[in-house]
Motif scaffolding. Structure first.
Motif, PDB file in Angstrom:
ATOM      1  N   TYR A   1       0.454  -1.074  -0.020  1.00 40.14           N
ATOM      2  CA  TYR A   1       0.018   0.041   0.325  1.00 40.14           C
ATOM      3  C   TYR A   1       0.585   1.471  -0.250  1.00 40.14           C
ATOM      4  CZ  TYR A   1      -3.751   2.832   1.148  1.00 40.14           C
ATOM      5  OH  TYR A   1      -4.686   3.830   0.931  1.00 40.14           O
ATOM      6  N   ASP A   2       1.454   1.414  -0.633  1.00 40.66           N
ATOM      7  CA  ASP A   2       1.681   3.251  -1.147  1.00 40.66           C
ATOM      8  C   ASP A   2       3.104   3.696  -0.560  1.00 40.66           C
ATOM      9  OD1 ASP A   2      -1.268   3.866  -1.484  1.00 40.66           O
ATOM     10  OD2 ASP A   2      -1.448   5.510  -0.609  1.00 40.66           O
ATOM     11  N   PRO A   3       3.566   2.570  -1.461  1.00 38.21           N
ATOM     12  CA  PRO A   3       4.898   2.790  -1.332  1.00 38.21           C
ATOM     13  C   PRO A   3       5.890   4.090  -1.646  1.00 38.21           C
ATOM     14  CG  PRO A   3       4.535   0.382  -2.518  1.00 38.21           C
ATOM     15  CD  PRO A   3       3.465   1.577  -2.487  1.00 38.21           C
ATOM     16  N   GLN A   4       5.339   4.739  -1.770  1.00 35.94           N
ATOM     17  CA  GLN A   4       5.680   6.084  -2.389  1.00 35.94           C
ATOM     18  C   GLN A   4       6.773   6.533  -1.752  1.00 35.94           C
ATOM     19  OE1 GLN A   4       0.959   5.898  -3.204  1.00 35.94           O
ATOM     20  NE2 GLN A   4       2.066   8.046  -4.601  1.00 35.94           N
ATOM     21  N   VAL A   5       7.766   7.614  -2.894  1.00 34.09           N
ATOM     22  CA  VAL A   5       9.292   8.015  -2.365  1.00 34.09           C
ATOM     23  C   VAL A   5       8.085   9.492  -1.371  1.00 34.09           C
ATOM     24  CG1 VAL A   5      11.142  10.175  -2.928  1.00 34.09           C
ATOM     25  CG2 VAL A   5      10.371   8.101  -4.008  1.00 34.09           C
ATOM     26  N   GLY A   6       6.900  10.186  -1.432  1.00 37.40           N
ATOM     27  CA  GLY A   6       6.888  11.232  -0.320  1.00 37.40           C
ATOM     28  C   GLY A   6       6.274  10.482   1.050  1.00 37.40           C
TER      29      GLY A   6
ATOM     30  N   ALA B   1       2.434   1.704   3.097  1.00 38.92           N
ATOM     31  CA  ALA B   1       2.357   2.904   4.442  1.00 38.92           C
ATOM     32  C   ALA B   1       1.035   3.595   3.830  1.00 38.92           C
ATOM     33  CB  ALA B   1       3.305   3.702   4.660  1.00 38.92           C
ATOM     34  N   VAL B   2       0.136   4.709   4.540  1.00 39.70           N
ATOM     35  CA  VAL B   2      -0.110   4.242   6.106  1.00 39.70           C
ATOM     36  C   VAL B   2       0.016   3.651   6.521  1.00 39.70           C
ATOM     37  CG1 VAL B   2       0.136   6.503   8.041  1.00 39.70           C
ATOM     38  CG2 VAL B   2       1.400   6.882   6.035  1.00 39.70           C
ATOM     39  N   LEU B   3      -0.392   3.167   8.020  1.00 41.25           N
ATOM     40  CA  LEU B   3      -1.664   2.072   8.691  1.00 41.25           C
ATOM     41  C   LEU B   3      -2.643   3.068   9.302  1.00 41.25           C
ATOM     42  CD1 LEU B   3      -2.084  -0.409  10.231  1.00 41.25           C
ATOM     43  CD2 LEU B   3      -0.312   0.512  11.706  1.00 41.25           C
TER      44      LEU B   3
ATOM     45  N   ALA C   1       4.977  13.402 -10.912  1.00 41.63           N
ATOM     46  CA  ALA C   1       6.319  13.749  -9.909  1.00 41.63           C
ATOM     47  C   ALA C   1       7.215  13.064  -9.276  1.00 41.63           C
ATOM     48  CB  ALA C   1       4.997  14.574  -8.844  1.00 41.63           C
ATOM     49  N   PRO C   2       7.724  13.526  -8.685  1.00 40.97           N
ATOM     50  CA  PRO C   2       9.182  12.127  -7.972  1.00 40.97           C
ATOM     51  C   PRO C   2       8.649  11.588  -7.001  1.00 40.97           C
ATOM     52  CG  PRO C   2       9.702  13.861  -9.390  1.00 40.97           C
ATOM     53  CD  PRO C   2       8.322  13.805  -9.713  1.00 40.97           C
ATOM     54  N   HIS C   3       7.968  12.696  -6.121  1.00 38.27           N
ATOM     55  CA  HIS C   3       7.070  11.759  -5.226  1.00 38.27           C
ATOM     56  C   HIS C   3       5.866  11.238  -4.726  1.00 38.27           C
ATOM     57  CE1 HIS C   3       4.606  15.473  -5.753  1.00 38.27           C
ATOM     58  NE2 HIS C   3       3.732  15.046  -5.145  1.00 38.27           N
ATOM     59  N   ALA C   4       5.594  10.725  -5.916  1.00 38.81           N
ATOM     60  CA  ALA C   4       4.376   9.864  -6.524  1.00 38.81           C
ATOM     61  C   ALA C   4       4.798   8.098  -6.917  1.00 38.81           C
ATOM     62  CB  ALA C   4       3.027  10.347  -7.330  1.00 38.81           C
ATOM     63  N   GLN C   5       6.175   8.970  -7.330  1.00 37.34           N
ATOM     64  CA  GLN C   5       6.975   7.339  -7.329  1.00 37.34           C
ATOM     65  C   GLN C   5       6.760   6.036  -6.389  1.00 37.34           C
ATOM     66  OE1 GLN C   5       6.155   7.048 -10.894  1.00 37.34           O
ATOM     67  NE2 GLN C   5       5.400   9.536 -10.381  1.00 37.34           N
ATOM     68  N   ILE C   6       6.937   5.132  -6.801  1.00 37.07           N
ATOM     69  CA  ILE C   6       7.297   3.565  -5.399  1.00 37.07           C
ATOM     70  C   ILE C   6       9.311   4.141  -5.553  1.00 37.07           C
ATOM     71  CG2 ILE C   6       7.105   1.711  -5.231  1.00 37.07           C
ATOM     72  CD1 ILE C   6       4.924   1.233  -7.015  1.00 37.07           C
ATOM     73  N   ALA C   7       9.042   4.186  -4.035  1.00 37.54           N
ATOM     74  CA  ALA C   7      11.020   3.838  -3.925  1.00 37.54           C
ATOM     75  C   ALA C   7      11.286   2.409  -4.426  1.00 37.54           C
ATOM     76  CB  ALA C   7      10.420   3.521  -2.255  1.00 37.54           C
ATOM     77  N   ASP C   8      12.375   3.352  -5.051  1.00 36.94           N
ATOM     78  CA  ASP C   8      13.476   1.811  -5.787  1.00 36.94           C
ATOM     79  C   ASP C   8      13.077   0.736  -5.074  1.00 36.94           C
ATOM     80  OD1 ASP C   8      13.899   3.687  -7.627  1.00 36.94           O
ATOM     81  OD2 ASP C   8      15.317   4.289  -7.026  1.00 36.94           O
TER      82      ASP C   8
ATOM     83  N   ARG D   1      12.522   4.154   8.466  1.00 33.83           N
ATOM     84  CA  ARG D   1      11.446   4.180   7.491  1.00 33.83           C
ATOM     85  C   ARG D   1      12.802   3.208   7.144  1.00 33.83           C
ATOM     86  NH1 ARG D   1      14.263   4.159   2.074  1.00 33.83           N
ATOM     87  NH2 ARG D   1      12.768   4.907  -0.182  1.00 33.83           N
ATOM     88  N   GLU D   2      13.893   2.390   7.438  1.00 28.95           N
ATOM     89  CA  GLU D   2      14.677   2.045   6.844  1.00 28.95           C
ATOM     90  C   GLU D   2      14.815   0.059   7.272  1.00 28.95           C
ATOM     91  OE1 GLU D   2      17.265   2.523   4.059  1.00 28.95           O
ATOM     92  OE2 GLU D   2      16.206   4.494   4.605  1.00 28.95           O
ATOM     93  N   GLY D   3      14.308   0.875   8.714  1.00 27.81           N
ATOM     94  CA  GLY D   3      13.608  -0.801   9.581  1.00 27.81           C
ATOM     95  C   GLY D   3      12.416  -1.260   8.586  1.00 27.81           C
ATOM     96  N   LEU D   4      11.120  -0.475   8.193  1.00 28.89           N
ATOM     97  CA  LEU D   4      10.153  -0.653   7.384  1.00 28.89           C
ATOM     98  C   LEU D   4      10.765  -1.491   6.420  1.00 28.89           C
ATOM     99  CD1 LEU D   4       6.790  -0.021   7.116  1.00 28.89           C
ATOM    100  CD2 LEU D   4       7.134   1.887   6.130  1.00 28.89           C
ATOM    101  N   VAL D   5      11.398  -0.946   5.559  1.00 27.09           N
ATOM    102  CA  VAL D   5      11.831  -1.324   4.163  1.00 27.09           C
ATOM    103  C   VAL D   5      12.132  -2.800   3.889  1.00 27.09           C
ATOM    104  CG1 VAL D   5      13.354  -0.881   1.938  1.00 27.09           C
ATOM    105  CG2 VAL D   5      11.472   0.984   3.062  1.00 27.09           C
ATOM    106  N   GLU D   6      13.180  -2.901   5.597  1.00 28.74           N
ATOM    107  CA  GLU D   6      13.675  -4.413   5.743  1.00 28.74           C
ATOM    108  C   GLU D   6      12.646  -5.284   5.625  1.00 28.74           C
ATOM    109  OE1 GLU D   6      17.770  -5.788   7.458  1.00 28.74           O
ATOM    110  OE2 GLU D   6      16.689  -3.699   8.319  1.00 28.74           O
ATOM    111  N   ARG D   7      11.864  -5.118   6.259  1.00 25.37           N
ATOM    112  CA  ARG D   7      11.316  -6.127   6.923  1.00 25.37           C
ATOM    113  C   ARG D   7       9.416  -6.479   5.661  1.00 25.37           C
ATOM    114  NH1 ARG D   7      12.115  -3.024  11.616  1.00 25.37           N
ATOM    115  NH2 ARG D   7      10.131  -1.533  11.275  1.00 25.37           N
ATOM    116  N   THR D   8       9.194  -4.916   5.433  1.00 30.86           N
ATOM    117  CA  THR D   8       8.338  -5.114   3.695  1.00 30.86           C
ATOM    118  C   THR D   8       9.190  -6.147   2.876  1.00 30.86           C
ATOM    119  OG1 THR D   8       7.255  -2.477   3.870  1.00 30.86           O
ATOM    120  CG2 THR D   8       6.911  -3.750   2.350  1.00 30.86           C
ATOM    121  N   ARG D   9      10.044  -5.937   2.374  1.00 32.67           N
ATOM    122  CA  ARG D   9      11.266  -6.421   1.636  1.00 32.67           C
ATOM    123  C   ARG D   9      11.297  -8.002   1.908  1.00 32.67           C
ATOM    124  NH1 ARG D   9      15.809  -3.971  -1.062  1.00 32.67           N
ATOM    125  NH2 ARG D   9      16.277  -5.591  -1.882  1.00 32.67           N
ATOM    126  N   SER D  10      11.495  -8.418   3.237  1.00 29.30           N
ATOM    127  CA  SER D  10      11.313  -9.766   3.866  1.00 29.30           C
ATOM    128  C   SER D  10      10.311 -10.447   3.476  1.00 29.30           C
ATOM    129  CB  SER D  10      11.704  -9.799   5.208  1.00 29.30           C
ATOM    130  OG  SER D  10      10.954  -9.463   5.492  1.00 29.30           O
TER     131      SER D  10
END
Length: 227
Positions: free
Chosen positions: A27-32, A150-152, A102-109, A40-49
């Motif tokens: 859900y909405d894993p966007q840059v902005g 994001a976001v819960l 817009a750049p901030h609307a894109q999904i984080a790499d 953020r980094e912990g969230l990304v790591e757990r989501t990627r797992s």
């Protein structure tokens, strides 16, 4: 797993997450948006797992992202919402918060889709409104929807409620769901718990459930053992 009237009824989240019946919604894993969540980094790591486990298990992964129309085409609800979020008292000062390009609307790499995983654009909070998400899940025979991203306390809660109303089993992967305001997130979880219509687990529990059919030594150990 119990049975009643010819229907299998799971007793635990692990049983709900059978690979042939589950899907993961990012859900909405966007840059902005990720820029505003805690850890953020912990969230990304757990989501990627969770995503890695789903992909290994052949579980469908789908995405939604939040976009907005130009201000010239916003209606009453869109303008009122934008005024509230942008802390404005004049609708003429509203700007389009998430133009699709817009750049901030894109999904984080770090959480980008792979192998053609679909991304559905939406204007509102529920991932089901205005998107083909329900049709895709129905066509695949999905009964359980794991929610990450994001976001819960903003969009994931209403999506879980909507999923339950559609007859799905929504599973909120709590530590893989980004939070902006902790008290608001706790209220959202408490409210979902009170309804008894949604479920929750940790990223580690989700990974274990998704990889239950893959024994140690099968190539899935790295995902299981990641933090």
């Amino acid at each position: 797993m119990q049975r009643a009237h010819g229907v299998e009824v799971p007793e635990t989240v692990a049983e709900m997450c059978r690979p042939d019946r589950a899907a993961v919604l990012v859900y909405d894993p966007q840059v902005g948006i990720l820029a505003h969540v805690q850890d953020r980094e912990g969230l990304v790591e757990r989501t990627r797992s969770v995503l890695d486990a789903a992909r290994v298990a052949g579980v469908p992964v789908l995405y939604v992202r939040h976009v907005s129309v130009p201000v010239t085409h916003m209606g009453v609800a869109a303008l009122r919402t934008a005024m509230a979020w942008q802390r404005l008292d004049d609708p003429n000062k509203v700007v389009s918060p998430f133009p699709p390009d817009a750049p901030h609307a894109q999904i984080a790499d770090e959480l980008a889709p792979v192998a053609g995983e679909p991304v559905f654009d939406k204007l509102g909070m529920s991932a089901f409104v205005g998107t083909p998400l329900e049709a895709v899940l129905r066509d695949r025979g999905i009964t359980t929807l794991l929610l990450v991203g994001a976001v819960l306390e903003i969009g994931i809660e209403p999506t879980a409620r909507h999923a339950a109303d559609l007859g799905l089993l929504p599973v909120v992967v709590t530590d893989a769901c980004g939070v902006v305001e902790q008290p608001a997130a706790e209220r959202s979880l408490a409210s979902l718990d009170y309804s008894l219509m949604s479920y929750r687990c940790t990223a580690e529990e989700a990974v274990t459930a998704l990889l239950a059919g893959f024994p140690r030594g099968s190539g899935s150990d790295e995902i299981r053992d990641s933090p």
